[in-house]
Write an enzyme that holds these catalytic residues in place. Sequence first.
Site, short mmCIF file in Angstrom:
data_model
loop_
_atom_site.label_atom_id
_atom_site.label_comp_id
_atom_site.label_asym_id
_atom_site.label_seq_id
_atom_site.Cartn_x
_atom_site.Cartn_y
_atom_site.Cartn_z
N LYS A 1 0.84 -1.23 0.16
CA LYS A 1 0.07 0.13 -0.11
C LYS A 1 0.89 1.20 -0.07
O LYS A 1 2.00 1.12 0.40
CB LYS A 1 -0.90 0.09 1.25
CG LYS A 1 -2.18 -1.06 1.25
CD LYS A 1 -2.88 -0.82 2.62
CE LYS A 1 -4.06 -1.82 2.73
NZ LYS A 1 -5.02 -1.53 1.63
N ASP B 1 -2.64 -7.83 -1.60
CA ASP B 1 -3.26 -6.64 -0.61
C ASP B 1 -4.81 -6.94 -0.79
O ASP B 1 -5.55 -6.64 0.22
CB ASP B 1 -3.18 -5.19 -1.23
CG ASP B 1 -3.78 -4.16 -0.35
OD1 ASP B 1 -3.94 -4.52 0.78
OD2 ASP B 1 -3.78 -2.84 -0.74
N ARG C 1 -10.00 -11.64 2.19
CA ARG C 1 -10.75 -12.60 1.50
C ARG C 1 -10.21 -14.09 1.54
O ARG C 1 -10.78 -14.90 1.62
CB ARG C 1 -11.10 -12.13 0.17
CG ARG C 1 -10.02 -12.12 -0.93
CD ARG C 1 -10.66 -11.25 -1.97
NE ARG C 1 -10.50 -9.88 -1.66
CZ ARG C 1 -10.70 -8.97 -2.89
NH1 ARG C 1 -11.04 -9.34 -4.05
NH2 ARG C 1 -10.70 -7.79 -2.41
#
Length: 500
Positions: free
Chosen positions: A279, A349, A353
């Site tokens: 990020k 990233d 999930r």
Amino acid sequence: MNISTTIGNILEQDTDAIVLNLFEGVTEPGGATGAANRALDGLIADLIAGGDFSGKFKQTAVLYPHRGVASSRLILVGLGKREDFSLNRVRLASASATREAIKRGAKTLASIIHGGGIGGLDISDAAQATVEGTVLGNYKFTAYKTDEDELKSLDAFTLVEFDASKQTDAEAGASAGQIIAESACFARDLANTPGNDLPPSTLADRALEMARETGLSCEIFDEQRILAEGMNALSAVGQGSVRPPRFIILEHAGTNSEAAPIVFIGKGITFDTGGISLKSGDGMWDMKFDMSGAAAVIGAMRAAAKLDLPHRVIGLIAAAENMPDGRAYRPGDILHPLGEKTVEIHSTDAEGRLALIDALAYCARYKPKAAIDLATLTGACVIALGNETSGLMGNDDNLIVQIHQAGNRTGEMAWHLPIFDDHRDLIKSKVADLKNSGGRPAGTLTATAFLEAYVQNFPWAHLDIAGTAWADSDKPDTPIGATGVGVRLLIDFLRHGSTA
Ligand code: BES
Ligand code: MN
Ligand code: ZN
């Protein structure tokens, strides 16, 4: 904070402050506010006539009565227009009055039950919301503060009901409100704790400690056990960190420990750097909150135990730290998660999930009545719904309606979004069964479609709390920081939902 309920006259409460209320537009106050007005020779009516206080929602005024009232301060709080009145407004009005009392240096506070008399609400619900507002309004994350001034908060709160016939209901509501709001604050504390002090093992320790205190059972899988169970996706997410992943199982037996359970599942990424798909600095600093789903589940399990709910409830938490490193998983890797379908990594990233699909696959063995997962899953959800409304998706319309209603009742709103075949198509991989990112379009829905692929024949709903788990602005019941969102919603669902 010590919280009690007493039957009597609020004007006789010898606390640092008392709280009374007013609906907007009322010129001659009734009820307890009317009694105070009479004791003070019409002072409150004068305040209204003079335009200093109108009863506008969340407005406060502070009087120093000197006579007729035992307390040194009298706080008036506005309930807003009568036609807009609701339990949510009770909670927020109560929080506003609490904030005002703290600002004035009060340590002990007494309040009437907002909406319990003139407001016409169910007394138990009104007592619950009044106490919730006080506990949430009293919350501060002070673990890292050394300045005394920043630590100001209430020590004791007394709910005062005049009508003795309402005692049992008021007490029941107050006690539930205390448990539920303190559990939300427990979740806030966890999510506010920085990444350096809350790696997966510490999150697990906190859950275990809470379980011992409340009588829940708790099992923790370490990294070897996670691999032995075949949770290769959770393992991959955590492999770039020197602080290994944990899988946490909390269980509240309820009245029938053999019953099909309700399962809550939380994303517990204790810090999300993005991994090798790193990020930017801007988007990273607040990613300590990426375990807010886990915090909500741990908080809700605490409340379920302390409320002694009849339901069998299980909490599953997939905890890992997503770091870039020589051992980290990489884009292009193909994983074999616990659920059959293989996954090609497009972005490290999109880690939440991955952690969740192993928990969802594990969940199937319980044959749950329903499963609800909570996750700070997608930035796209923040763009779509903002900071007040969680995304709500799933495979069962009945369950979704119940969660939506629990959201409305608690003020933790959730809005139903679809999963269509084009979203399912966007996560098909050329080399594996699925890929873990469908790109920017409909990011919240492709993430949900990915989770859905690992849900085996049970009613399931997914709450994307990326926007709602963190507050950037201060509100009476929520200071800037972790909100504890989900705890109150999940408990409301257990207590009032038809599936539960
Ligand atoms: N934890 C983030 C989601 C997030 C982002 C929450 C911003 C709050 C604010 C999640 O793990 C993530 O990074 N999601 C990516 C997915 C993408 C790579 C497909 C996102 O939303 O950008
Ligand atoms: Mn991420
Ligand atoms: Zn994340």
